[in-house]
Write an enzyme that holds these catalytic residues in place. Structure first.
Site, PDB file in Angstrom:
ATOM      1  N   ALA A  81      13.297  20.901   3.535  1.00 25.89           N
ATOM      2  CA  ALA A  81      14.087  20.747   4.756  1.00 25.89           C
ATOM      3  C   ALA A  81      13.159  20.990   5.941  1.00 25.89           C
ATOM      4  CB  ALA A  81      15.221  21.771   4.759  1.00 25.89           C
ATOM      5  N   GLY A  82      13.451  20.343   7.063  1.00 27.52           N
ATOM      6  CA  GLY A  82      12.583  20.509   8.228  1.00 27.52           C
ATOM      7  C   GLY A  82      13.215  19.916   9.467  1.00 27.52           C
ATOM      8  N   GLU A 125       0.840  -1.199   0.000  1.00 30.49           N
ATOM      9  CA  GLU A 125       0.000   0.000   0.000  1.00 30.49           C
ATOM     10  C   GLU A 125       0.874   1.247   0.000  1.00 30.49           C
ATOM     11  OE1 GLU A 125      -3.330   0.423  -0.420  1.00 30.49           O
ATOM     12  OE2 GLU A 125      -2.517   2.443  -0.592  1.00 30.49           O
ATOM     13  N   CYS A 179       5.780   4.758   9.194  1.00 31.21           N
ATOM     14  CA  CYS A 179       6.352   4.018   8.059  1.00 31.21           C
ATOM     15  C   CYS A 179       7.843   4.279   7.824  1.00 31.21           C
ATOM     16  CB  CYS A 179       5.564   4.322   6.799  1.00 31.21           C
ATOM     17  SG  CYS A 179       3.900   3.631   6.879  1.00 31.21           S
ATOM     18  N   GLU A 237      -0.866   8.960   4.962  1.00 29.03           N
ATOM     19  CA  GLU A 237      -1.778   9.408   6.005  1.00 29.03           C
ATOM     20  C   GLU A 237      -2.069  10.890   5.774  1.00 29.03           C
ATOM     21  OE1 GLU A 237      -0.729   8.400  10.041  1.00 29.03           O
ATOM     22  OE2 GLU A 237      -0.293   6.344   9.452  1.00 29.03           O
ATOM     23  N   LYS A 268       7.917  -1.683  -2.186  1.00 23.85           N
ATOM     24  CA  LYS A 268       7.399  -0.820  -1.111  1.00 23.85           C
ATOM     25  C   LYS A 268       8.549  -0.251  -0.269  1.00 23.85           C
ATOM     26  CE  LYS A 268       4.894   1.131   1.916  1.00 23.85           C
ATOM     27  NZ  LYS A 268       4.135   2.330   1.666  1.00 23.85           N
TER      28      LYS A 268
END
Ligand code: NAD
Length: 460
Positions: free
Chosen positions: A265-266, A157, A273, A161, A217
């Site tokens: 960037a963060g 899958e 996941c 989210e 995946k």
């Protein structure tokens, strides 16, 4: 078609609801009695845009059922989706106990041909283990049921989210791995029929062997996590060399070989996941005697990046933060979800509270889940937890704070009334972990502003 979904979590509930919406008769199983009772009484255990409406519509007409009855769930669907959790084991590998328990239940109760679809994210080779678990149960039955046919298919899958319903209903691609036995061919026919509504506009299905589907995946999540860590590492360097990472992002993203997506960037990635899938792929490789050097670095960079706001705050206010009070906007690991798994906010809160500060927090959706999770995080230190305050509104969280830290890029934080922000804060200082604001503008309107990889623009 008659479908069973085993595991009614994020993926299972969205899959079940969307397949019911398309006309299928869906039976969702979960072992969590509270969750099933909630769903049967009209509640929804997760926040996901558009999901509640689909669930309630299809439940009302009996096309979507929720139950804890394992035997009935096996009897119901010719196609049985396994969508249970695959959390990290102590060594980082994917814990397959829930997947294999679901497989054993199928083997225990099946009486006709079944297609078993691994939708959970599982390491390469898991379909073989699922087959073996089912086969062992069939052989152990009296009289033996070894002759019953089944096929195990991999259908990972890719939903995100926060946009799960939209992603499921309009997938970029559907990856399906089947073997080429006669049962595999039968499975392919049924899966083709099931996914036909998604392929009306153009074919989105990529057929491949089972192991390649399982691998795809992990490869996808590993690539996305790599892009994030790559940009975060460069952002930290940009701060040092006097470059603006946002300008760099535009400069490289315009190259079609690179593209604009996933280059922000963060203050680090979280969620259920990326962290676990990167680890699990590294662990798989190690099992084959190979070290995935890039992914080891991706993980390390991300773990460090979750401290980037804390480090900037300490650099500004000093190691000892007792007596200081901070506001924090955004608790969920990303916008449009209430999922707190591996959220960067948890790392920052731990740092601020352990250094003696008090913190007032706000999140538009994740407050209840955050309360539950943070109470567990600080279960052994109630005195520390007492310095954490949950606020009903984003402005209330600012009241009297020495600075504001932003961790999740919810829309409601993007364009606040800065005059009001300044009035509420004790001092106009903002640590922006998602680069929501323009540093030059912030300086002009009198804020002391710290972004990620953008300090060149606030230097006097
Ligand atoms: P989750 O924890 O939200 O839900 C799993 C559910 O399975 C729980 O409700 C649990 O009670 C139930 N369960 C466990 N064992 C069971 C059993 N034997 N029978 C019936 N129910 C059982 O997990 P999730 O986030 O939906 O993830 C499920 C899988 O999908 C994982 O492998 C995950 O990596 C993968 N995945 C998740 C996402 C995501 O965004 N959450 C996206 C893509 C793939």
């Amino acid at each position: 078609m008659k479908i069973t979904i085993i595991g009614t979590g994020y993926v299972g509930l969205v899959t079940g609801a969307c397949l019911a919406e398309l006309g299928n008769d869906v039976f969702c199983l979960d072992l969590d009695e509270k969750k099933i009772a909630m769903l049967n009484s009209g509640g929804i255990p997760i926040h996901e845009p558009g999901l509640a409406e689909i669930v309630s519509r299809n439940r009302a007409i009996g096309r979507l059922r929720f139950s804890t009855d394992i035997e009935a769930s096996v009897a119901h669907g010719q196609i049985q989706f396994i969508a249970v959790g695959t959390p990290p084991d102590e060594d980082g590998s994917a814990d397959l106990q829930y997947v294999l328990a679901a497989a054993r239940n199928i083997g225990k109760y099946m009486t006709d041909f079944k297609v078993i679809v691994d939708k959970s994210t599982v390491p390469v080779g898991t379909a073989d283990r699922v087959s073996a678990a089912i086969q062992a149960e069939l052989a152990a039955r009296t009289p033996t049921a070894e002759a019953l046919a089944f096929s195990v298919v991999s259908n990972p899958e890719f939903l995100k989210e926060g946009a799960a319903v939209e992603d499921f209903m309009r997938p970029d691609r559907i990856v399906i791995g089947c073997d080429d036995s006669s049962e595999g061919q039968q499975a392919r026919t049924l899966m083709t029929q099931l996914y036909a509504p998604f392929n009306r506009n153009h074919e989105r299905t990529y057929w491949m062997d089972v192991r390649s589907a399982e691998f795809t995946k992990y490869a996808a999540n590993a690539m996305l996590a790599t892009r994030i860590s790559f940009m975060n590492e460069l952002a930290n360097l940009a701060d040092k060399v006097g470059a603006d990472i946002e300008a760099v992002r535009h400069g490289i993203g315009s190259d079609p070989r690179i593209g604009h997506s996933f280059l922000y960037a963060g203050c680090g990635y979280g969620g259920s996941c990326f962290p676990k899938d990167v680890q699990a792929l590294e662990r798989t490789a190690r099992g084959y005697g190979q070290e995935l050097l890039i992914l080891r670095a991706v993980e390390q960079v991300n773990n460090n990046q979750k401290h980037v706001l804390g480090n900037k705050i300490v650099a500004r206010f000093g190691e000892d933060l007792s007596g200081k009070h901070f506001a924090l906007w955004g608790l969920a690991f990303k916008p449009n979800t209430d999922d707190m798994r591996e959220a960067s906010s948890r790392v920052l809160l731990r740092e601020l509270l352990d250094r003696g500060a008090s913190v007032a927090v706000h999140d538009p959706v994740a407050m209840a889940e955050a309360k539950r999770v943070l109470e567990l995080d600080f279960a052994t230190t109630p005195d520390v937890l007492a310095r954490l305050h949950f606020c009903e509104t984003q402005m209330a969280a600012l009241q009297g704070a020495d600075a504001l830290a932003i961790v999740t890029e919810w829309k409601t934080y993007r364009s606040p009334d800065f005059e009001l922000v300044r009035q509420h804060l004790k001092a106009p200082v903002i640590f922006d972990g998602r680069n929501l604001y323009e540093p030059t503008v912030m300086s002009e309107i009198g804020f002391e502003y710290y972004g990620i990889g953008r300090s060149v623009l606030t230097r006097k």
